[in-house]
Write a protein that holds these residues in place. Structure first.
Motif, PDB file in Angstrom:
ATOM      1  N   ALA A  48     -17.271 -48.712  -4.353  1.00  0.00           N
ATOM      2  CA  ALA A  48     -16.649 -47.410  -4.092  1.00  0.00           C
ATOM      3  C   ALA A  48     -17.198 -46.334  -5.027  1.00  0.00           C
ATOM      4  O   ALA A  48     -17.489 -45.204  -4.597  1.00  0.00           O
ATOM      5  N   LEU A  49     -17.366 -46.678  -6.303  1.00  0.00           N
ATOM      6  CA  LEU A  49     -17.913 -45.706  -7.253  1.00  0.00           C
ATOM      7  C   LEU A  49     -19.356 -45.341  -6.894  1.00  0.00           C
ATOM      8  O   LEU A  49     -19.757 -44.185  -7.002  1.00  0.00           O
ATOM      9  N   SER A  50     -20.118 -46.318  -6.456  1.00  0.00           N
ATOM     10  CA  SER A  50     -21.508 -46.070  -6.079  1.00  0.00           C
ATOM     11  C   SER A  50     -21.607 -45.205  -4.828  1.00  0.00           C
ATOM     12  O   SER A  50     -22.555 -44.431  -4.672  1.00  0.00           O
ATOM     13  N   VAL A  51     -20.623 -45.328  -3.930  1.00  0.00           N
ATOM     14  CA  VAL A  51     -20.596 -44.482  -2.735  1.00  0.00           C
ATOM     15  C   VAL A  51     -20.520 -43.016  -3.138  1.00  0.00           C
ATOM     16  O   VAL A  51     -21.250 -42.162  -2.616  1.00  0.00           O
ATOM     17  N   ALA A  52     -19.612 -42.709  -4.065  1.00  0.00           N
ATOM     18  CA  ALA A  52     -19.440 -41.326  -4.501  1.00  0.00           C
ATOM     19  C   ALA A  52     -20.716 -40.787  -5.150  1.00  0.00           C
ATOM     20  O   ALA A  52     -21.114 -39.645  -4.909  1.00  0.00           O
ATOM     21  N   GLY A  54     -23.867 -41.884  -4.663  1.00  0.00           N
ATOM     22  CA  GLY A  54     -24.916 -41.748  -3.652  1.00  0.00           C
ATOM     23  C   GLY A  54     -24.664 -40.596  -2.697  1.00  0.00           C
ATOM     24  O   GLY A  54     -25.614 -39.938  -2.243  1.00  0.00           O
ATOM     25  N   ALA A  55     -23.394 -40.330  -2.385  1.00  0.00           N
ATOM     26  CA  ALA A  55     -23.060 -39.263  -1.439  1.00  0.00           C
ATOM     27  C   ALA A  55     -23.594 -37.922  -1.920  1.00  0.00           C
ATOM     28  O   ALA A  55     -24.084 -37.113  -1.126  1.00  0.00           O
ATOM     29  N   ILE A  56     -23.510 -37.688  -3.213  1.00  0.00           N
ATOM     30  CA  ILE A  56     -23.981 -36.404  -3.756  1.00  0.00           C
ATOM     31  C   ILE A  56     -25.414 -36.531  -4.265  1.00  0.00           C
ATOM     32  O   ILE A  56     -26.275 -35.698  -3.938  1.00  0.00           O
ATOM     33  N   GLY A  57     -25.687 -37.575  -5.041  1.00  0.00           N
ATOM     34  CA  GLY A  57     -27.000 -37.709  -5.659  1.00  0.00           C
ATOM     35  C   GLY A  57     -28.137 -37.856  -4.667  1.00  0.00           C
ATOM     36  O   GLY A  57     -29.118 -37.098  -4.718  1.00  0.00           O
ATOM     37  N   LEU A  58     -28.040 -38.813  -3.747  1.00  0.00           N
ATOM     38  CA  LEU A  58     -29.112 -39.025  -2.769  1.00  0.00           C
ATOM     39  C   LEU A  58     -29.226 -37.874  -1.789  1.00  0.00           C
ATOM     40  O   LEU A  58     -30.323 -37.486  -1.380  1.00  0.00           O
ATOM     41  N   THR A  59     -28.071 -37.309  -1.396  1.00  0.00           N
ATOM     42  CA  THR A  59     -28.121 -36.158  -0.490  1.00  0.00           C
ATOM     43  C   THR A  59     -28.833 -34.991  -1.147  1.00  0.00           C
ATOM     44  O   THR A  59     -29.672 -34.324  -0.536  1.00  0.00           O
ATOM     45  N   ALA A  60     -28.507 -34.733  -2.418  1.00  0.00           N
ATOM     46  CA  ALA A  60     -29.154 -33.639  -3.147  1.00  0.00           C
ATOM     47  C   ALA A  60     -30.653 -33.889  -3.305  1.00  0.00           C
ATOM     48  O   ALA A  60     -31.466 -32.965  -3.192  1.00  0.00           O
ATOM     49  N   ALA A 101     -26.546 -51.153  -1.656  1.00  0.00           N
ATOM     50  CA  ALA A 101     -26.021 -50.898  -0.314  1.00  0.00           C
ATOM     51  C   ALA A 101     -25.076 -49.708  -0.318  1.00  0.00           C
ATOM     52  O   ALA A 101     -25.065 -48.907   0.623  1.00  0.00           O
ATOM     53  N   ALA A 102     -24.284 -49.571  -1.381  1.00  0.00           N
ATOM     54  CA  ALA A 102     -23.293 -48.496  -1.445  1.00  0.00           C
ATOM     55  C   ALA A 102     -23.941 -47.128  -1.598  1.00  0.00           C
ATOM     56  O   ALA A 102     -23.403 -46.120  -1.113  1.00  0.00           O
ATOM     57  N   LEU A 103     -25.077 -47.071  -2.270  1.00  0.00           N
ATOM     58  CA  LEU A 103     -25.722 -45.778  -2.503  1.00  0.00           C
ATOM     59  C   LEU A 103     -26.058 -45.066  -1.200  1.00  0.00           C
ATOM     60  O   LEU A 103     -26.047 -43.835  -1.124  1.00  0.00           O
ATOM     61  N   CYS A 104     -26.331 -45.843  -0.146  1.00  0.00           N
ATOM     62  CA  CYS A 104     -26.700 -45.222   1.129  1.00  0.00           C
ATOM     63  C   CYS A 104     -25.477 -44.798   1.932  1.00  0.00           C
ATOM     64  O   CYS A 104     -25.589 -43.991   2.852  1.00  0.00           O
ATOM     65  N   HIS A 105     -24.299 -45.328   1.590  1.00  0.00           N
ATOM     66  CA  HIS A 105     -23.088 -45.120   2.383  1.00  0.00           C
ATOM     67  C   HIS A 105     -22.746 -43.641   2.548  1.00  0.00           C
ATOM     68  O   HIS A 105     -22.682 -43.115   3.663  1.00  0.00           O
ATOM     69  N   GLY A 106     -22.489 -42.967   1.415  1.00  0.00           N
ATOM     70  CA  GLY A 106     -22.073 -41.572   1.489  1.00  0.00           C
ATOM     71  C   GLY A 106     -23.136 -40.667   2.069  1.00  0.00           C
ATOM     72  O   GLY A 106     -22.845 -39.769   2.871  1.00  0.00           O
ATOM     73  N   ALA A 107     -24.391 -40.880   1.651  1.00  0.00           N
ATOM     74  CA  ALA A 107     -25.471 -40.042   2.154  1.00  0.00           C
ATOM     75  C   ALA A 107     -25.670 -40.236   3.657  1.00  0.00           C
ATOM     76  O   ALA A 107     -25.937 -39.283   4.394  1.00  0.00           O
TER      77      ALA A 107
END
Length: 400
Positions: A48-52, A54-60, A101-107
């Protein structure tokens, strides 16, 4: 609906399965790696923490790239992460696989929402976003119980091998069915990261994020400790809990579909009705949790009203982010996960205080009321602004 939405939905299904199925396999994983239950639980909270992040970091980090290419890269990351989990020789590698796997979730959901909206006419965008999120809700209804059953019968690794295969199917689907070029992509390349960050200067973007955190956090405040409520208050056997959660998942699926259709007509009205409805459902649930019949009904309704807000919340922030919606969309996915953590924390405080296993439901209702209050203020401010500056895009259903 464009067939490309199906590819996005399959990706959402695989990601949802990765997120939730581990909960039913923790005992087997903990025993296999020789770790405590608490350590095994970090495979969920770490995700869950990695989702948050990745959602901002990878998208940016990917704002200047073609969105289809980014989605393909994210699915490759998803496949690698689940493959690592499937073959993990020890707990550390398993955790690393979960993080990857979680890093890609949010993005994926943040960028995918923009891609889905770009596939259809403005009047159908919320429905398109709901179609993509249908994969996530389907994972709760169908994927989690069958994935858990597969893992229990053939070993927990078999579940992650199955998820890896789903990832490959989604990768092929995105590659062949999603368009590689759009006007929105051109705007994103022109904007770059600095242009995307400008969207956060709009007060309505921040208000939208607060509504997401509080409104969605309200549902998870009740849901996080639902197993204790079902067994200790409602009197259900522990073996019944997974199948009761299937009913909750069915509510998610229905709410996502209906909420998307309603948001295409009016985002503000839909969100207000949904948050009022969710507050009422949580109140009734807390008062009638001793009744197994009422608890069953409440579970379905909680899922329906809780997820009916998702398409509208995503549409709202994308609208106010205007021509730079990608990073704001990813931030909203992060906000969903912050809401999950906030709801779990608030519910945990009530249990620690000795208030009983219906107290987290009341805590969830309080968070939802707070989200509704922020939404009403935001809607009023938006209406006042619209009167001073007539909106040029009435088709997007954000003003009525």
């Amino acid at each position: 609906m464009p067939i490309g939405l199906l590819a996005l939905a399959i990706g959402g299904f695989g990601i949802g399965l990765t997120e939730f199925v581990i909960a039913g396999l923790l005992p087997e994983v903990a025993q296999d790696f020789g770790v405590t239950e608490a350590a095994a639980g970090w495979l969920i909270s770490g995700y869950a923490l990695s989702v948050a992040v990745g959602a901002i970091g990878l998208t940016a980090a990917t704002t200047r790239f073609n969105r289809k290419h980014v989605l393909l890269g994210l699915m490759v990351l998803f496949i690698i992460g689940n493959l690592m989990s499937a073959i993990a020789p020890n707990y550390s590698v398993m955790m690393l696989g979960r993080v990857v796997a979680a890093l890609c979730h949010g993005a994926f959901f943040g960028i995918g929402a923009v891609v889905a909206a770009d596939m259809v006419a403005p009047a159908k965008r919320a429905g398109a976003i709901a179609m993509m999120f249908a994969g996530l809700t389907s994972a709760n209804v169908l994927g989690v119980p069958f994935g858990t059953l597969l893992g229990q019968q053939l070993g927990w690794r078999s579940t992650f091998w199955a998820i890896t295969v789903i990832g490959v199917i989604a990768l092929i689907g995105v590659a062949t069915l999603v368009s590689g070029h759009s006007a929105a992509d051109a705007e994103t390349r022109d904007n770059g990261l600095r242009g995307e960050l400008v969207a956060f200067a709009h007060p309505q973007v921040w208000l939208s994020l607060f509504v997401t955190v509080l409104g969605f956090g309200g549902m998870f405040g009740a849901f996080t400790y639902i197993a204790y409520t079902l067994t200790q208050v409602s009197g259900f056997a522990s073996a019944s809990v997974p199948w009761l959660l299937v009913l909750f998942g069915a509510g998610l699926f229905i709410g996502n579909f209906v909420g998307g259709k309603a948001a295409d007509r009016s985002v503000p009205k839909t969100l207000i009705i949904v948050l009022v409805g969710l507050t009422a459902v949580l109140g009734v649930f807390a008062l009638t949790a001793h009744s197994q019949v009422m608890t069953t009904i409440s579970l379905v309704m909680m899922g329906a009203f809780g997820f009916a807000a998702v398409p509208g919340l995503q549409m709202r922030i994308m609208h106010y982010a205007d021509r730079a919606p990608t990073l704001a969309s990813g931030a909203n996915i992060a906000a969903f996960n912050v809401g999950n953590a906030l709801g779990a924390w608030a519910g945990g405080l009530t249990i620690t205080a000795g208030l009983g296993y219906t107290a987290p439901i009341w805590a969830g209702a309080a968070l939802t009321v707070a989200g509704l209050a922020v939404l009403l203020v935001a809607t009023k401010l938006a209406s006042q602004h619209a009167k001073r500056t007539p909106a040029p895009r009435p088709a997007e259903a954000l003003t009525g």
